[in-house]
Design a protein around this motif. Structure first.
Motif, PDB file in Angstrom:
ATOM      1  N   PRO A   1       0.814  -1.222   0.000  1.00  0.00           N
ATOM      2  CA  PRO A   1       0.000   0.000   0.000  1.00  0.00           C
ATOM      3  C   PRO A   1       0.846   1.269   0.000  1.00  0.00           C
ATOM      4  O   PRO A   1       2.053   1.235   0.284  1.00  0.00           O
ATOM      5  CB  PRO A   1      -0.780  -0.120   1.315  1.00  0.00           C
ATOM      6  N   HIS A   2       0.194   2.370  -0.298  1.00  0.00           N
ATOM      7  CA  HIS A   2       0.875   3.666  -0.261  1.00  0.00           C
ATOM      8  C   HIS A   2       1.073   4.149   1.174  1.00  0.00           C
ATOM      9  O   HIS A   2       2.061   4.810   1.481  1.00  0.00           O
ATOM     10  CB  HIS A   2       0.060   4.711  -1.033  1.00  0.00           C
ATOM     11  N   PHE A   3       0.114   3.821   2.035  1.00  0.00           N
ATOM     12  CA  PHE A   3       0.174   4.208   3.440  1.00  0.00           C
ATOM     13  C   PHE A   3      -0.152   2.999   4.309  1.00  0.00           C
ATOM     14  O   PHE A   3      -0.966   2.159   3.938  1.00  0.00           O
ATOM     15  CB  PHE A   3      -0.837   5.325   3.752  1.00  0.00           C
ATOM     16  N   LEU A   4       0.480   2.954   5.473  1.00  0.00           N
ATOM     17  CA  LEU A   4       0.194   1.893   6.440  1.00  0.00           C
ATOM     18  C   LEU A   4       0.116   2.503   7.826  1.00  0.00           C
ATOM     19  O   LEU A   4       1.057   3.160   8.282  1.00  0.00           O
ATOM     20  CB  LEU A   4       1.288   0.825   6.413  1.00  0.00           C
ATOM     21  N   GLY A   5      -1.022   2.280   8.489  1.00  0.00           N
ATOM     22  CA  GLY A   5      -1.197   2.752   9.851  1.00  0.00           C
ATOM     23  C   GLY A   5      -1.287   1.572  10.798  1.00  0.00           C
ATOM     24  O   GLY A   5      -2.013   0.608  10.536  1.00  0.00           O
ATOM     25  N   ALA A   6      -0.530   1.631  11.890  1.00  0.00           N
ATOM     26  CA  ALA A   6      -0.594   0.585  12.905  1.00  0.00           C
ATOM     27  C   ALA A   6      -1.244   1.159  14.157  1.00  0.00           C
ATOM     28  O   ALA A   6      -0.681   2.039  14.804  1.00  0.00           O
ATOM     29  CB  ALA A   6       0.808   0.066  13.227  1.00  0.00           C
ATOM     30  N   LEU A   7      -2.447   0.695  14.469  1.00  0.00           N
ATOM     31  CA  LEU A   7      -3.118   1.065  15.706  1.00  0.00           C
ATOM     32  C   LEU A   7      -2.770   0.017  16.758  1.00  0.00           C
ATOM     33  O   LEU A   7      -2.304  -1.066  16.437  1.00  0.00           O
ATOM     34  CB  LEU A   7      -4.633   1.116  15.511  1.00  0.00           C
TER      35      LEU A   7
END
Length: 291
Positions: free
Chosen positions: A194-200
């Protein structure tokens, strides 16, 4: 702006106008999530949506960013979404970006051509909640898809030319399955690229079904440093071409941001230093964390 129930949006949409074109989440079965448990899913009518847009125009004609809510608004019929997008760009002369949540099943229900048409009419970014790449964990949390289906959904979005932002949840496998959660999630994210990856980081509200397992002791939450170790493993295993990684959500113990793979070593060095030195003073206090 009138909203039905609580409204949730990705952190990066903080400056966007939020238009609630759907209510709730069509899947709404994930055991870790309580965001839409008090809502029944429905797609708002064309007339309702026109009124919503008119209200938004009156409030901020110069808006440059819009986010379409609720939980998986991409479930809206493609022809109606195109009408909405066309009207938004007609009504908001400075509009540059329109984002939307996309559940994996609803993404896969749209053909590559449909997604490309949405891109052509101005949809900009799709947010996909991957959560985990481990099939056993996906089943346990009732995500409703396999890791291969998740990969297919992400790849379909990317192939259409849309910008893709994926989210994963640190700690979703609990203490029992932390290593495989990290490794398998890295595998899935690498396959999607992906272009962006967020880890919550996992936070479980009382209304979420998973809270019962925590109360029974059959699911054990990770400690702050175990969460950081899981992020460390995830980053070590990731193979992406150009991805902006963020772990700076309110739920996270240690705010992190980097462009991968270029800044991977720097990020891993930071994590290693905090974990090895047990640097509690650098972590967000438990009482400051939030959804």
């Amino acid at each position: 702006m009138f909203y039905e129930g609580k409204i949730y949006r990705p952190p990066s949409e903080a400056k966007s106008i939020i238009l609630q074109i759907t209510v709730g989440c069509q899947h709404n079965a994930c055991s870790f999530c309580a965001m839409y448990k008090d809502k029944s899913f429905r797609i708002k009518s064309g007339a309702e949506i026109k009124d919503i847009i008119a209200t938004a125009v009156a409030q901020d004609l110069d808006a440059e960013r819009i986010f379409l809510a609720d939980g998986d608004a991409i479930a809206v019929d493609t022809s109606l979404l195109i009408e909405i997008l066309d009207q938004l760009y007609e009504e908001f002369p400075r509009l540059k970006r329109v984002g939307i949540y996309g559940g994996p099943k609803d993404i896969l229900a749209k053909s590559p051509k449909e997604l490309a048409n949405l891109k052509a009419h101005g949809l900009t970014m799709v947010y996909l909640g991957v959560e985990s790449g481990n099939d056993a964990i996906l089943t346990a949390v009732c995500k409703g898809v396999t890791s291969e289906q998740m990969i297919a959904a992400g790849q379909r979005v990317k192939a259409s030319g849309l910008t893709l932002s994926c989210t994963v949840i640190i700690g979703l496998g609990g203490k029992a399955h932390s290593p495989e959660h990290a490794v398998d999630t890295a595998r899935v994210i690498s396959s999607i690229d992906p272009h962006f990856l967020g880890a919550l980081t996992l936070m479980v509200e009382p209304l979420a079904p998973l809270s019962k397992a925590i109360e029974r002791g059959t699911f054990q939450l990770l400690t702050p440093f175990e969460c950081l170790t899981e992020i460390q493993i995830l980053l070590e295993q990731l193979r992406v071409t150009h991805c902006v990684f963020r772990s700076n959500h309110a739920s996270n113990y240690l705010p992190l941001r980097a462009t991968l793979p270029d800044q991977r070593d720097e990020l891993l060095k930071t994590l290693d230093n905090v974990i090895r030195n047990h640097a509690i003073d650098q972590l967000r206090p438990e009482g400051w964390r939030g959804l």
